[in-house]
Motif scaffolding. Structure first.
Motif, PDB file in Angstrom:
ATOM      1  N   SER A 171       0.826  -1.208   0.000  1.00  0.00           N
ATOM      2  CA  SER A 171       0.000   0.000   0.000  1.00  0.00           C
ATOM      3  C   SER A 171       0.863   1.262   0.000  1.00  0.00           C
ATOM      4  CB  SER A 171      -0.928  -0.008   1.216  1.00  0.00           C
ATOM      5  OG  SER A 171      -1.636   1.206   1.317  1.00  0.00           O
ATOM      6  N   ARG A 210      -0.796  -1.064  -6.845  1.00  0.00           N
ATOM      7  CA  ARG A 210      -2.242  -1.185  -7.027  1.00  0.00           C
ATOM      8  C   ARG A 210      -2.689  -2.609  -7.322  1.00  0.00           C
ATOM      9  NH1 ARG A 210      -3.672   4.203 -10.673  1.00  0.00           N
ATOM     10  NH2 ARG A 210      -2.844   5.748  -9.176  1.00  0.00           N
ATOM     11  N   SER A 211      -1.742  -3.486  -7.618  1.00  0.00           N
ATOM     12  CA  SER A 211      -2.130  -4.875  -7.915  1.00  0.00           C
ATOM     13  C   SER A 211      -2.292  -5.709  -6.648  1.00  0.00           C
ATOM     14  CB  SER A 211      -1.080  -5.535  -8.814  1.00  0.00           C
ATOM     15  OG  SER A 211       0.167  -5.681  -8.133  1.00  0.00           O
TER      16      SER A 211
END
Length: 476
Positions: free
Chosen positions: A185, A190-191
């Protein structure tokens, strides 16, 4: 059926022998109490670090999985399986206790993760400040906690270093997921949410399925039992409507004779227990015969002094002899007792939530069922599901409760025997209350049925459910 005094005077017992037996039994009780008070709970479990990591990881995985479930399913899970307390706060308390006693560095890292997930960032900062002054692995632990919970932003190199260290220190599981998710994070990955959810689903899916099976079993048993309990209560005014066996209560032996048999038999059993422990507590063959051997003296004395004068055998005198025509009443009583037991357990759970109480995890964790090879697990199941219910029902209901019935009413005798039954298990407050409730129910069902078979079966089913729950939710 003749009375115990039929054909002659009451049995004559040497006061000296009985006094010595009472002293031995009192010494065994004092030793038991002393061990319960003096031996720390963590020393009663082999590999407590591994055990607590497993318990906390599995319980928090389930907590998060059911948090996403419909409200009704979440409620059923909390009532039937969870203790309804704040799992994270409880885990922190258990880990604080473990960290104070264990030299294992990984325990400190796991406690730091729990504090971070609970939002206790000031504690995380204090922990990191202390670790940064120490050597490895604490310096690496400090970097991991800082990267997951305190850093505003991580560049690619920092994130790669943190992920590499994380893979080195923590196996896959709840603790790993939380640190990995925090690092990803803060690195802007974003994956990770989709990837992390997939990893978690693969790990938790089978666990959630097993939990739902356990909840369903309890609900089905409860619903069947409620109908049976209603039928039982409707018959409460008929003294013979629920009879399964011929045992008369109060029994036909004297209360004095019954207590002497219990004292002498209990003392002999305590001596045998010490001998078996000295021979080898980890020997499977000895473990399997330990319960029958320690109860053999009281059974022999009961046959000679309680049932022999009545011209009946031990099995018939306890209502263990097969009877005809009582199968329907037998299953009715068993189902009703199981339902009442579940209702009591759920009620205790709700009360514990209100008063912020919980059982210590070492009270119900069994390493043999969780980690043991097949022969060890099978031995444990035979001991818990067959031998313990049989001999505990004979001792606490068939002999102790029955003897107390000579002087007390049914409910006072049931309460007194249930108190001793619960105390003998050595649990804390909630565990004591749970076993007391079971003992009360099993004494009541013995009183109503005139046979140990209904209480013995209900006891065995209770222990089976506990063992199956441990195996399905914790076994690796």
């Amino acid at each position: 059926m003749p009375t115990a005094d039929a054909g002659g005077a009451s049995p004559r017992f040497s006061p000296v022998v009985t006094a010595c037996a009472a002293a031995v039994l009192a010494g065994a009780v004092i030793l038991f109490v002393w061990l319960q008070l003096s031996v720390p709970p963590l020393e009663r479990v082999s590999s407590p670090e591994r055990a607590l990591a497993l318990i906390v990881g599995r319980s928090l995985d389930l907590e998060e999985a059911f948090a996403r479930a419909p409200v009704w399913e979440r409620w059923l899970y909390e009532v039937t399986t969870s203790d309804s307390l704040d799992e994270l706060a409880q885990a922190i308390a258990w880990y604080e206790e473990l960290a104070a006693a264990s030299p294992e560095p990984l325990v400190s890292l796991q406690l730091g993760i729990l504090e971070g997930e609970a939002g206790h960032l000031d504690r995380v900062r204090e922990t990191i400040a202390g670790w940064e002054r120490n050597g490895e692995p604490f310096a690496s632990y400090a970097r991991l906690l800082k990267a997951a919970y305190l850093a505003k932003r991580l560049d690619r190199d920092e994130a790669l270093l943190a992920q590499a260290e994380l893979a080195e220190f923590l196996p896959s599981g709840w603790f790993y997921d939380k640190l990995a998710g925090g690092v990803a994070s803060r690195a802007g990955d974003r994956s990770w949410p989709a990837r992390g959810a997939e990893i978690q689903a693969d790990r938790i899916g089978p666990l959630v399925l097993r939990s739902r099976i356990l909840v369903s079993i309890q609900l089905v048993a409860f619903l069947i039992g409620v109908v049976s309990l209603a039928a039982v209560l409707r018959r409460r005014h008929d003294g013979t409507a629920l009879k399964v066996g011929p045992v008369p209560l109060p029994p036909q032996w004297s209360g004095r004779t019954g207590m002497i048999v219990l004292i002498r038999g209990g003392a002999a059993g305590a001596v045998i227990t010490v001998g078996l422990l000295l021979l080898g507590p980890d020997n499977l063959a000895l473990q399997l015969v330990s319960i029958p051997l320690t109860n053999l003296p009281v059974l022999l004395l009961a046959q000679r002094h309680l049932f022999g004068p009545l011209d009946v055998g031990l099995a018939r005198g306890l209502g263990l002899w097969p009877v005809t025509g009582g199968a329907g009443r037998f299953w009715l009583l068993v189902a009703a007792t199981v339902a009442a037991g579940l209702l009591g357990e759920w009620g205790l759970g709700l009360a514990a939530e209100q008063f912020r109480l919980s059982s210590h995890w070492t009270e119900w964790f069994d390493g043999d069922l969780v980690w043991g090879p097949a022969p060890v697990v099978l031995t444990g199941l035979v001991e818990y599901v067959l031998l313990a219910p049989l001999f505990e029902e004979v001792l606490f209901r068939g002999l102790l409760f029955a003897t107390l019935r000579r002087r007390l009413g049914a409910w006072p005798a049931a309460a007194a025997s249930a108190t001793l039954f619960a105390a003998a298990h050595g649990y804390g407050l909630l565990g004591f209350a749970s076993v007391f409730w079971s003992g009360l129910l099993w004494a009541w069902i013995y009183e109503k049925s005139g046979s140990l078979w209904p209480s013995l079966t209900a006891h065995a089913l209770n222990n089976l459910l506990v063992c199956v729950t441990t195996i399905l939710l914790l076994r690796e």
